[in-house]
Design a protein around this motif. Structure first.
Motif, PDB file in Angstrom:
ATOM      1  N   GLU A 146      11.184   4.869  -6.641  1.00 39.34           N
ATOM      2  CA  GLU A 146      11.201   4.749  -5.186  1.00 39.34           C
ATOM      3  C   GLU A 146      11.153   3.326  -4.618  1.00 39.34           C
ATOM      4  OE1 GLU A 146       9.156   8.025  -2.918  1.00 39.34           O
ATOM      5  OE2 GLU A 146       8.103   8.243  -4.839  1.00 39.34           O
ATOM      6  N   PRO A 147      10.584   2.329  -5.305  1.00 42.74           N
ATOM      7  CA  PRO A 147      10.486   1.001  -4.699  1.00 42.74           C
ATOM      8  C   PRO A 147      11.787   0.417  -4.148  1.00 42.74           C
ATOM      9  CG  PRO A 147       9.037   1.086  -6.585  1.00 42.74           C
ATOM     10  CD  PRO A 147       9.809   2.379  -6.568  1.00 42.74           C
ATOM     11  N   PRO A 148      12.948   0.580  -4.804  1.00 44.57           N
ATOM     12  CA  PRO A 148      14.156  -0.003  -4.215  1.00 44.57           C
ATOM     13  C   PRO A 148      14.476   0.551  -2.824  1.00 44.57           C
ATOM     14  CG  PRO A 148      14.542   0.533  -6.514  1.00 44.57           C
ATOM     15  CD  PRO A 148      13.217   1.135  -6.151  1.00 44.57           C
ATOM     16  N   ASP A 149      14.297   1.836  -2.620  1.00 45.43           N
ATOM     17  CA  ASP A 149      14.588   2.425  -1.313  1.00 45.43           C
ATOM     18  C   ASP A 149      13.519   2.072  -0.286  1.00 45.43           C
ATOM     19  OD1 ASP A 149      17.024   3.734  -1.904  1.00 45.43           O
ATOM     20  OD2 ASP A 149      15.937   5.337  -2.917  1.00 45.43           O
ATOM     21  N   ILE A 150      12.261   2.029  -0.709  1.00 49.17           N
ATOM     22  CA  ILE A 150      11.176   1.733   0.232  1.00 49.17           C
ATOM     23  C   ILE A 150      11.211   0.273   0.650  1.00 49.17           C
ATOM     24  CG2 ILE A 150       8.668   1.603   0.497  1.00 49.17           C
ATOM     25  CD1 ILE A 150       8.458   4.089  -1.293  1.00 49.17           C
ATOM     26  N   CYS A 202      18.032  -8.944   4.751  1.00 53.19           N
ATOM     27  CA  CYS A 202      18.107  -9.192   3.303  1.00 53.19           C
ATOM     28  C   CYS A 202      17.556  -8.017   2.487  1.00 53.19           C
ATOM     29  CB  CYS A 202      17.389 -10.483   2.939  1.00 53.19           C
ATOM     30  SG  CYS A 202      15.721 -10.674   3.622  1.00 53.19           S
ATOM     31  N   PRO A 203      18.021  -6.791   2.744  1.00 57.51           N
ATOM     32  CA  PRO A 203      17.503  -5.648   1.984  1.00 57.51           C
ATOM     33  C   PRO A 203      17.884  -5.682   0.517  1.00 57.51           C
ATOM     34  CG  PRO A 203      19.396  -4.989   3.307  1.00 57.51           C
ATOM     35  CD  PRO A 203      19.040  -6.372   3.738  1.00 57.51           C
ATOM     36  N   VAL A 204      19.051  -6.262   0.185  1.00 61.51           N
ATOM     37  CA  VAL A 204      19.490  -6.306  -1.211  1.00 61.51           C
ATOM     38  C   VAL A 204      18.525  -7.137  -2.053  1.00 61.51           C
ATOM     39  CG1 VAL A 204      21.338  -7.073  -2.767  1.00 61.51           C
ATOM     40  CG2 VAL A 204      21.904  -5.916  -0.618  1.00 61.51           C
ATOM     41  N   ALA A 205      17.993  -8.211  -1.452  1.00 59.52           N
ATOM     42  CA  ALA A 205      17.025  -9.031  -2.177  1.00 59.52           C
ATOM     43  C   ALA A 205      15.815  -8.199  -2.572  1.00 59.52           C
ATOM     44  CB  ALA A 205      16.604 -10.215  -1.313  1.00 59.52           C
ATOM     45  N   TYR A 206      15.315  -7.397  -1.646  1.00 63.14           N
ATOM     46  CA  TYR A 206      14.149  -6.567  -1.942  1.00 63.14           C
ATOM     47  C   TYR A 206      14.483  -5.506  -2.975  1.00 63.14           C
ATOM     48  CZ  TYR A 206      11.296  -8.836   1.514  1.00 63.14           C
ATOM     49  OH  TYR A 206      10.573  -9.789   2.178  1.00 63.14           O
ATOM     50  N   GLN A 207      15.653  -4.910  -2.864  1.00 61.93           N
ATOM     51  CA  GLN A 207      16.044  -3.899  -3.841  1.00 61.93           C
ATOM     52  C   GLN A 207      16.202  -4.499  -5.232  1.00 61.93           C
ATOM     53  OE1 GLN A 207      19.580  -2.271  -1.833  1.00 61.93           O
ATOM     54  NE2 GLN A 207      18.426  -0.390  -1.482  1.00 61.93           N
ATOM     55  N   THR A 208      16.825  -5.671  -5.312  1.00 62.66           N
ATOM     56  CA  THR A 208      17.065  -6.300  -6.606  1.00 62.66           C
ATOM     57  C   THR A 208      15.773  -6.706  -7.287  1.00 62.66           C
ATOM     58  OG1 THR A 208      19.218  -7.101  -5.840  1.00 62.66           O
ATOM     59  CG2 THR A 208      18.290  -8.169  -7.788  1.00 62.66           C
ATOM     60  N   ALA A 254       0.834  -1.207   0.000  1.00 63.95           N
ATOM     61  CA  ALA A 254       0.000   0.000   0.000  1.00 63.95           C
ATOM     62  C   ALA A 254       0.871   1.261   0.000  1.00 63.95           C
ATOM     63  CB  ALA A 254      -0.924  -0.005   1.214  1.00 63.95           C
ATOM     64  N   PHE A 255       2.010   1.218   0.728  1.00 63.80           N
ATOM     65  CA  PHE A 255       2.910   2.379   0.739  1.00 63.80           C
ATOM     66  C   PHE A 255       3.393   2.719  -0.664  1.00 63.80           C
ATOM     67  CE2 PHE A 255       4.600   1.043   5.192  1.00 63.80           C
ATOM     68  CZ  PHE A 255       3.444   1.503   5.771  1.00 63.80           C
ATOM     69  N   LEU A 256       3.557   1.687  -1.495  1.00 58.74           N
ATOM     70  CA  LEU A 256       4.148   1.889  -2.817  1.00 58.74           C
ATOM     71  C   LEU A 256       3.177   2.507  -3.804  1.00 58.74           C
ATOM     72  CD1 LEU A 256       6.084  -1.470  -2.973  1.00 58.74           C
ATOM     73  CD2 LEU A 256       7.136   0.789  -3.016  1.00 58.74           C
ATOM     74  N   ARG A 257       1.893   2.264  -3.616  1.00 57.07           N
ATOM     75  CA  ARG A 257       0.920   2.817  -4.554  1.00 57.07           C
ATOM     76  C   ARG A 257       0.920   4.343  -4.475  1.00 57.07           C
ATOM     77  NH1 ARG A 257      -2.253  -1.724  -2.827  1.00 57.07           N
ATOM     78  NH2 ARG A 257      -3.494  -0.428  -1.413  1.00 57.07           N
ATOM     79  N   GLY A 258       0.998   4.960  -5.641  1.00 56.01           N
ATOM     80  CA  GLY A 258       1.036   6.415  -5.710  1.00 56.01           C
ATOM     81  C   GLY A 258       2.435   7.002  -5.654  1.00 56.01           C
ATOM     82  N   ARG A 259       3.463   6.145  -5.452  1.00 60.67           N
ATOM     83  CA  ARG A 259       4.842   6.639  -5.410  1.00 60.67           C
ATOM     84  C   ARG A 259       5.466   6.566  -6.795  1.00 60.67           C
ATOM     85  NH1 ARG A 259       5.975   7.187   0.165  1.00 60.67           N
ATOM     86  NH2 ARG A 259       7.688   8.479  -0.614  1.00 60.67           N
TER      87      ARG A 259
END
Length: 443
Positions: A57-61, A69-75, A48-53
């Motif tokens: 921005e998704p890699p940082d959020i 495991c932040p790199v997994a989410y960023q990748t 929900a945070f991502l909608r409207g962004r």
């Protein structure tokens, strides 16, 4: 110890996992009737945070979903956005992404092996007690974690929630000279990784087998880390593969009453993702060094079809993956040529994009829908621990039932056994949401 009538056991905190939640185990005499992994923490609403962004921005959020495991989410986020925009990132920038991911695998696996999982095999309550009897092993694990963290700091800007990753690549790329100290550190880490394999191979492993399809990414000529094709090894031995874009058609999420995290099924079947799955479906892509480590550890050669379904031995597969990640990081550094620019342009485009990578705990899928201005209109994230919940619950039922067969098991022993069963899977519960109470109902 014999239990008659109704009995409830509560454990205040499940130790040595990332996150919080609850386990409910219901027994009728010596029969296990139900095991529920009850994730009760309120949803974290990242989708929900991502909608409207904006699409950048998704890699940082999403990096804030997990500190391990932040790199997994960023990748996965970058790949999904780039897929929506019709851009492919490869060459030196793609190699840097894989190198950064190697750092995450090293630090995450080292943490789990030495501080969270090994105490179960060595009769210790925690890593502090383990350090009193096997100080050298704990120090070795910390050195490996430091080596992984150093790589993440260099490429990502910091070890936790890296800030140098962006859609299209990186804000800044390192020079060859800047990578040289990391290479020297990794060469020392290679010895520690091998010693970790030999150490873990000396543990006593109970007999067990996961009864679930195994799902992981695969690549034609290497071990899948930052990208790949979703591939499933079914319990009947058949292998099926599908594109990342088809992931939502095969992996369906459903809500269950006892968890605020969604459960997933692969083509209507229980499945498991993570190191056991990677080793089974893509192990032939391991380096020669890592395959040798697997053979020495007693896992067999995945290049010749070796498969491990014993969840207790997942610690061995993780140790082999550390050998691979160190080996692969050294190869990438040796071949590295700085790109002319640290990123490729990714103009906003209306469309839907899909991305997947292999977090240390398993396959992580992202999907984003963008409008023509690059605004995120819809987002979906499927983390590995949420996918694994069904398989973990089934594992708990079978493990507890086997322990109860033909003998009395008191609540303390059963509690330890259930906690150990869960730790075999290294759940990152904070990714799906959070583990706290163990409840056993005896009737």
């Amino acid at each position: 110890m014999t239990h008659r009538g109704s009995r409830v056991l509560r454990v205040g905190a499940l130790a040595r996992v990332e996150g919080e939640g609850a386990l409910h185990l219901r027994l009728a005499g010596d029969r296990v009737e139900e095991a529920r992994l009850s994730i009760y923490e309120p949803p974290r609403f990242f989708e929900a945070f991502l909608r409207g962004r904006g699409y950048t921005e998704p890699p940082d959020i999403t990096a804030r979903v997990c500190g391990i495991c932040p790199v997994a989410y960023q990748t996965s986020a970058c790949r999904a956005v780039e897929d929506a925009c019709g851009v492919t990132v490869d060459g030196p920038i793609g190699a840097l992404r894989r190198l950064l991911y190697c750092g995450e695998w090293i630090e995450s696996h080292a943490l789990h092996i030495h501080l969270l999982h090994a105490p179960d095999f060595l009769g210790c309550a925690d890593a502090v007690e383990l350090a009193r009897t096997q100080r050298a092993a704990v120090e070795r694990g910390l050195r490996l974690k430091q080596a992984g963290n150093a790589l993440m700091e260099l490429l990502g800007g910091r070890a936790i929630h890296p800030v140098n990753v962006r859609v299209g690549g990186f804000h800044r790329a390192p020079t060859r000279a800047e990578l040289r100290p990391s290479a020297e550190r990794l060469r020392r880490a290679a010895d520690d990784a091998w010693e970790t394999v030999r150490w873990a191979a000396s543990f006593d492993f109970p007999d067990a087998a996961v009864d679930a399809d195994l799902l992981a990414l695969t690549l034609p000529d290497s071990y899948a880390i930052d990208a790949g094709t979703p591939t499933a090894l079914r319990t009947d031995g058949t292998v099926t593969a599908f594109s990342v874009r088809e992931f939502p058609d095969h992996v369906r999420e459903e809500q269950v009453p006892h968890s605020t995290a969604l459960h997933s099924r692969l083509d209507g079947r229980r499945h498991l993702t993570g190191p056991l799955a990677r080793f089974a479906v893509g192990g032939a892509g391991l380096s020669a060094t890592a395959r040798q480590a697997a053979v020495e550890a007693g896992l067999g050669d995945p290049g010749e079809g070796a498969v491990c379904r014993n969840p207790y031995r997942s610690i061995l597969v993780r140790a082999v993956e550390v050998v691979y990640a160190v080996d692969e990081a050294l190869r990438l550094i040796d071949a590295y040529e700085p790109p002319d620019r640290p990123y490729v342009d990714v103009p906003p485009t209306a469309g839907t994009g899909h991305g997947a990578s292999e977090a240390p705990r398993g396959l992580l899928y992202h999907r984003y829908r963008l409008d023509a201005e690059g605004t995120v209109t819809d987002a979906r994230i499927v983390p590995p621990t949420a996918q694994n919940q069904g398989a973990i619950e089934d594992d708990l039922v079978r493990t507890a039932q086997a322990a109860l067969a033909g003998r009395e098991v008191d609540d303390e022993e059963l509690t330890h056994l259930c906690e150990r069963t869960i730790r075999n899977h290294d759940p990152c519960i904070s990714c799906s949401t959070h583990f706290l109470d163990l409840t056993v109902d005896r009737t």
